[in-house]
Write an enzyme that holds these catalytic residues in place. Structure first.
Site, PDB file in Angstrom:
ATOM      1  N   GLY C  74       0.835  -1.198   0.000  1.00 10.06           N
ATOM      2  CA  GLY C  74       0.000   0.000   0.000  1.00 10.06           C
ATOM      3  C   GLY C  74       0.864   1.240   0.000  1.00 10.06           C
ATOM      4  O   GLY C  74       1.914   1.293   0.641  1.00 10.06           O
ATOM      5  N   GLY C  76      -0.566   4.545   0.313  1.00  5.75           N
ATOM      6  CA  GLY C  76      -1.315   5.715   0.766  1.00  5.75           C
ATOM      7  C   GLY C  76      -0.496   6.485   1.782  1.00  5.75           C
ATOM      8  O   GLY C  76       0.731   6.356   1.834  1.00  5.75           O
ATOM      9  N   ALA C  78      -0.186   6.149   4.982  1.00  4.15           N
ATOM     10  CA  ALA C  78       0.542   5.305   5.929  1.00  4.15           C
ATOM     11  C   ALA C  78       1.675   4.557   5.231  1.00  4.15           C
ATOM     12  O   ALA C  78       2.814   4.548   5.715  1.00  4.15           O
ATOM     13  CB  ALA C  78      -0.415   4.331   6.600  1.00  4.15           C
ATOM     14  N   SER C 318     -17.087  17.247   1.255  1.00  4.22           N
ATOM     15  CA  SER C 318     -16.523  17.562   2.569  1.00  4.22           C
ATOM     16  C   SER C 318     -17.610  17.981   3.538  1.00  4.22           C
ATOM     17  O   SER C 318     -18.527  18.721   3.188  1.00  4.22           O
ATOM     18  CB  SER C 318     -15.515  18.687   2.429  1.00  4.22           C
ATOM     19  OG  SER C 318     -15.187  19.166   3.711  1.00  4.22           O
ATOM     20  N   ARG C 365     -20.577  12.763  12.839  1.00  2.31           N
ATOM     21  CA  ARG C 365     -21.006  12.080  11.619  1.00  2.31           C
ATOM     22  C   ARG C 365     -22.035  10.991  11.857  1.00  2.31           C
ATOM     23  O   ARG C 365     -23.016  10.874  11.122  1.00  2.31           O
ATOM     24  CB  ARG C 365     -19.777  11.451  10.954  1.00  2.31           C
ATOM     25  CG  ARG C 365     -18.840  12.494  10.423  1.00  2.31           C
ATOM     26  CD  ARG C 365     -17.566  11.872   9.929  1.00  2.31           C
ATOM     27  NE  ARG C 365     -16.753  12.906   9.291  1.00  2.31           N
ATOM     28  CZ  ARG C 365     -15.581  12.671   8.751  1.00  2.31           C
ATOM     29  NH1 ARG C 365     -15.053  11.458   8.770  1.00  2.31           N
ATOM     30  NH2 ARG C 365     -14.898  13.640   8.181  1.00  2.31           N
TER      31      ARG C 365
END
Lengths: 251, 237, 676
Positions: C74, C76, C78, C318, C365
């Protein structure tokens, strides 16, 4: 769906890098104008799969216009008729009965892998050759220790929106990646942090650009017109200016 | 298998600014601007034709004496000729190099290709350039080296040679066609040179460069066209 | 200021309802294993733990680093950040991604911003407050030492990114700008217009590409990890498929890092990228890594609603939009098909402002999402009919435009408004936007200790792929923070401690663990291609997603979850006999790629349902209908469920084993969240 559009799709098919490839013609029916262009291709692929024909390979990932994975030359325009990425192009931009020709990006630096999928590794290598600021993790000074004038920060941001999709190369009659390189040169060159490597960066990146087999820029402007992020042509001017300065400084 | 997809070209080492495609473009731009200066002066000289036979010939003669006694007779002219020849060689050589690079960059053409964002002149640079080059050869044979009078008249009087030439409708037509090409070449070329030299870094300066290039194209192509049209129309005789 | 400790409700344990202990909803679906514990976080005051751990972590001599190899799956925030940092340190790094370039990882799509406790606004922020907000926002289901560390290193992230040239928003004086984000009452969010994720990722990507040029990082793009190699008790490599040539490749190393992102695509429709998948994490889970809290799913309230059956993904906008937009639905069902502009003020229900007068449209959220679902389930949703319901609520900027002027609104939100118009064909300056919740992020993931190491020694997990920092709900602008914290500042220290024991004994491709892993991958590929049934992979994925959304989405019930488990098992069995995957193994084959991912999603989906079934409480993104207050708010049961559910995979038909990690809070008091 009862209503919707019926379309003829002329799509480039190529089984692999060594295959010659050719245009194949397909019909799709009942396409909703709310579909995205790639969802329309999904529909076609489901049909092909059902009748035992291998689906058409095309790239897409985020499908929200930011990752830069999708490509496609649609009726002779990179990412199609709107100023956006192919994944954000919707079928309301077309009308019933249209014929749509879909081709892969064409450039010797972007060899076709299969159907509409190309290898854009050359752009990564241009970044590798200098498209960064050398700042090892942990060595950074306090973020607010170096103020950046707001207009410079804004310009840096505006051109840092490049998504590396390669539309500029695809649209350019010379197959040049100057807009891509210029965007990165301008982004890093506008910031104080980018100054120490500014002139070696431009020479190395342009050197790699040429080495990859991209063409030279003739300032025609088809790249900027095709850019889904509306990166302006002035980044190429900046690129040239920085290279000129590098030349003077003996790089 | 020599798979073009998985074979990764390595990064180049020791890149030099002078070896880049942009350096070639600098050469294009600078040599192009030399020509812009030249054609402006040339056009100004041509317009002397409106002042009559003597004024025009005196101007032509004066060019040979320019700079004397610092320079020998025709010294300035020769410096200019050599300078222009060098610019021509550089301009053509760089153009060919960039053209070949572009050919190699896209070996397989699109089935359908639109040219959104391009002005027509920008797409005529290569054919236009070639046309101008061919015209230039004829033009030099016509007026400078060969001094060909298509009407068979005298050739050592510049004004008369000019009038005799443009009295012939097809000569004027060739000339006007060439000037249209030159105009187109300048329309994109001047802008492109500004961009290449990196002086169009803002939207404003870009707009200015575009206006300037259009203005120069109109002034130069138009200025050159006035004399042949005037000759053909009988205003100059 | 309901965010202050003394004004929030304290945990209410005196309610009359039966406590969860009287139920074992998931009985029969799992067996209970030994408790599990994080053994790596040092004891002592929470503010000192990370410093202590960094000091105690053993060192690796610079000369030895190039002999040590690290695989990172990966690219991304991280993975990219870790590859860059470990490359700079001099290790031998191999980086894998399924995309055609490392720059395309889905971190790029994050819009809003990144939190950091810089306190540039001098508005009372601090490391401790960021820690406090994150634990509280996560509904007290995260591990406090990890969260504290996250808050602590957040300040370094901003420094690092600015040094790399990330063009954050600035004020006229040239200093960095901040905004308040996602209902938090301090301005600690750094942002780059609506493309913060993109800019941060490009920063990490460029740092990583620099290491590629330096030769410390080797990139493998268009490579998908299909198996982890566990040899002699340690993770020692991966089996990956070259997606261009189809070749199955073995890559060996001293340590393996999974930074492979979240699994929201188990719902088919989500805001994840088309390729986002669980395969890397799931293969590790099958090899012994525990999967923690898989049911914790974040459903983001401000997404563009589904327009029809063809929908392939959902697009998030957003949540900064909620700062100025007002959310409402018609009071009367018959108004739902009217032009919203013709509905008079008195017939509109601004339901968030009504129910939560203090936070209004800025509630967290999970609450915003669930209330949107509730009003739509009541039949008051707007927009096109999808199935039986209109799934959409209005997000109206008319008041903001009146108050601030259209230009001011345009300056703040133009890219979001443009995106909305492009997708829906409607102009949000004139007509209220329609929004609906969508799966966005998963808080669950592979279980890791304080060192980010999974239960397989030598297998580290970072970013969204692990479970540790967000508890049951993630706050806005915290995902980017966690990804970069893990990649730049945490993993490089903790992995060092592990690597100081290396290089480990060399293994080669003839090692039985390698042979076994390779064979299982090859067999699986061959199996998928040979079924040659009648249904496409996408049709299975859609059906699975539908089951998950219906029964394991915003509101979950024991009955529904049991039903879902049965349905998933049935669908999975059908998949393995009736899926149709065309094409060959030795070429680019997108159907084959999808088939492998969907096959793993079935198994994950089942475990998510079991986890949700077991957790008979409502916390964060997990709302169990059986556990709510009288007025319909989420009700946690700290006495029964203040633990991390870490699931162990079992072969065959054996049910998974649940290991509980008790959550102990020393620096913070557990309270029931209230946003009223």
């Amino acid at each position: 769906m009862t209503d919707g559009m019926n379309l003829t799709l002329n799509i480039w098919r190529q089984t692999g890098p060594d295959d010659k490839g050719s245009i194949h013609s397909y019909q799709v029916e009942g396409i909703s104008s709310d579909m995205s262009f790639l969802e329309m291709l999904d529909v076609l692929n489901e049909q092909l799969n059902a009748r035992g024909e291998e689906p058409i390979a095309f790239d897409s990932d985020c499908r929200e216009g930011i990752c830069g994975m999708c490509s496609l030359m649609i009726n002779g325009e990179a990412h199609g008729p709107e100023v956006t990425t192919t994944c954000q192009l919707h079928m309301r931009s077309f009308k019933d009965g249209d014929t749509i020709t879909i081709e892969p990006w064409r450039a010797s630096a972007f060899p076709v892998i299969k159907d509409l999928v190309v290898d854009r590794g050359a752009l990564d290598r241009i970044i590798q050759s200098g498209g960064y600021i050398s700042a090892n993790t942990g060595s950074a000074p306090e973020a607010n220790s170096v103020p950046v004038p707001r207009d410079k920060a804004m310009r840096a941001f505006n051109v840092a929106t490049c998504i590396g999709c390669g539309a500029c190369v695809a649209a350019c009659p010379n197959g040049s990646a100057s807009l891509f390189v210029g965007a990165k040169i301008t982004h890093l060159g506008e910031l104080p942090q980018g100054q120490p490597e500014r002139y070696s960066r431009v020479v190395d990146m342009v050197g790699q650009h040429d080495h990859e087999g991209f063409g030279g820029c003739t300032n025609i402007g088809e790249c900027a017109a095709a850019c889904p992020k509306e990166i302006p042509l002035d980044v190429i001017s900046q690129l040239n200016k920085d290279l000129r300065t590098a030349l003077k400084q003996g790089h | 298998m020599a798979d073009p997809v998985t074979k990764h070209p390595t990064l180049i080492e020791g890149a030099r600014a002078s070896r880049t495609s942009i350096a070639l473009k600098f050469l294009m731009a600078v040599s192009g601007l030399v020509f812009v200066g030249f054609v402006l002066g040339h056009m100004y000289g041509n317009l002397k034709a409106f002042a009559g036979h003597d004024a025009f010939n005196e101007y032509a003669h004066h060019l040979r004496e320019l700079g004397e006694p610092m320079l020998p007779h025709e010294g300035f002219l020769w410096i200019m000729r050599v300078g222009l020849l060098v610019a021509l060689v550089v301009h053509v050589w760089a153009a060919v190099a960039l053209w070949r690079r572009a050919q190699k960059a896209r070996p397989i053409k699109y089935v359908v290709k639109k040219h959104t964002g391009a002005i027509p002149a920008s797409r005529l640079m290569r054919t236009g350039g070639l046309t101008i080059l061919i015209f230039l050869v004829w033009h030099l044979i016509n007026f400078t080296i060969g001094k060909v009078n298509v009407q068979g008249g005298e050739t050592d009087d510049p004004y008369n040679l000019l009038v005799d030439t443009f009295d012939v409708w097809w000569m004027t037509l060739i000339y006007l066609a060439a000037m249209a090409m030159l105009g187109a070449h300048l329309h994109h070329g001047v802008w492109s040179a500004c961009q290449t030299l990196g002086i169009t870094g803002t939207a404003q300066s870009r707009a200015r460069a575009k206006t300037l290039s259009l203005a120069l194209a109109i002034v130069i192509a138009g200025g050159f066209s006035l004399v042949p049209i005037a000759v053909l129309a009988g205003i100059i005789d | 200021m309901t965010d202050m400790p003394d004004t929030t409700l304290t945990s209410d344990t005196s309610h009359d309802e039966p406590t969860a202990g009287e139920y074992d909803d998931a009985a029969g679906y799992y067996t209970l294993g030994d408790p599990i514990q994080d053994a790596k976080a040092p004891a002592g005051p929470i503010a000192d733990r990370w410093q202590t751990r960094k000091f105690e972590a053993r060192l690796v001599n610079p000369a030895n680093r190039r002999k040590l190899s690290i695989i990172i799956v990966g690219t991304g925030l991280a993975g990219g950040a870790a590859a860059a940092t470990l490359g700079e340190a001099g290790y031998n790094v191999k980086s894998f991604c399924y995309q055609d370039s490392a720059r395309r990882a889905h971190s790029i799509a994050a819009q809003g911003g990144i939190n950091a406790a810089k306190n540039y606004k001098e508005d009372g922020d601090s490391v401790h407050r960021l820690f406090y907000d994150t634990v509280k926002g996560g509904d007290y289901r995260s591990r406090e030492s990890n969260v504290y560390r996250l808050a602590e290193v957040s300040v370094n992230i901003i420094d690092q990114c600015v040094a790399q040239g990330v063009p954050f928003a600035r004020e006229y004086g040239g200093l960095l700008d901040n905004r308040s984000f996602g209902g938090v009452q301090v301005s600690r969010t750094f942002y780059a217009r609506g493309q913060t994720g993109q800019q941060l990722l490009i920063g990490a990507y460029q740092a990583m590409e620099r290491q590629v040029a330096a030769g410390t990082v080797e990139e493998f793009t268009r490579h998908e990890m299909l198996e982890v190699i566990v040899a002699d008790g340690r993770a020692r490599g991966i089996i990956a498929r070259d997606m261009v040539t189809g070749e199955i490749e073995t890559h060996l190393a001293d340590v393996v890092v999974l930074a492979s992102g979240g699994y929201g695509n188990v719902f088919y429709l989500s805001t994840n990228a088309m390729g986002s998948n669980v395969t890397a994490a799931w293969r590790a889970h099958r090899k012994g890594a525990y999967m923690a809290n898989p049911c914790y799913t974040q459903i983001h309230p401000t997404c563009i609603p589904v327009s029809g059956e063809h929908q392939s993904k959902l697009t998030l906008m957003s949540e900064s939009l909620r700062n100025d937009g007002r959310i409402w639905v018609p009071k009367k069902k018959e108004d739902c098909t009217k032009d919203p502009r013709d509905i008079p003020e008195e017939d509109r229900d601004y339901y968030l402002e009504r129910i939560y007068p203090s936070f209004g449209n800025l509630v967290p959220r999970d609450i915003a999402s669930r209330q949107a679902k509730n009003v739509c389930d009541e039949g008051r949703g707007v927009g096109p009919l999808v199935g039986d319901f209109r799934r959409g609520v209005y997000l109206d900027f008319a008041d903001a435009i009146k108050r601030l002027g259209e230009d001011a609104v345009r300056e703040k939100y133009d890219n979001l408004f443009d995106m909305y118009e492009r997708i829906t064909g409607e102009n949000p300056y004139q007509v209220p936007m329609r929004i609906y919740p969508a799966v966005h992020y998963v808080m669950g993931g592979l279980w890791v200790d304080y060192d980010l190491q999974s239960t397989i020694p030598g297998l580290f997990v970072t970013g969204e792929a692990n479970f540790s920092d967000h508890g049951a709900n993630r706050l806005g602008a915290s995902a980017l923070m966690q990804g970069l914290a893990d990649g730049y500042f945490v993993l490089p220290h903790t992995i060092r401690d592990y690597l100081s024991e290396g290089p480990f004994e060399k293994i080669d491709e003839s090692h039985e663990a390698v042979v076994e892993a390779r064979k299982s991958v090859e067999d699986r590929v061959a199996k998928l291609l040979s079924i040659n049934g009648t249904r496409s992979v996408d049709s299975y994925h859609k059906e699975l997603g539908h089951i998950m959304w219906e029964y394991c989405g915003m509101e979950r019930t024991a009955e529904g979850l049991r039903k879902a488990i049965d349905m998933i098992r049935e669908l999975r069995a059908d998949f393995w006999t009736n899926v149709k995957v065309l094409g060959a193994a030795d070429t680019l084959n997108q159907s084959l790629e999808k088939a492998g991912r969907v096959a793993d999603f079935f198994e994950l989906g089942e475990l998510m349902c079991i986890d949700a079934l077991n957790r008979r409480e409502s916390c964060g993104g997990h709302f169990r209908a059986e556990s709510q207050t009288e007025d319909g708010e989420a009700l946690r049961h700290d006495d029964e469920f203040a633990y991390v559910a870490a699931w162990e995979f079992t072969e065959g038909d054996e049910p998974p084993v649940l290991h509980k990690e008790d959550l102990v809070y020393t620096a913070i008091e557990m309270k029931q969240r209230s946003y009223k």
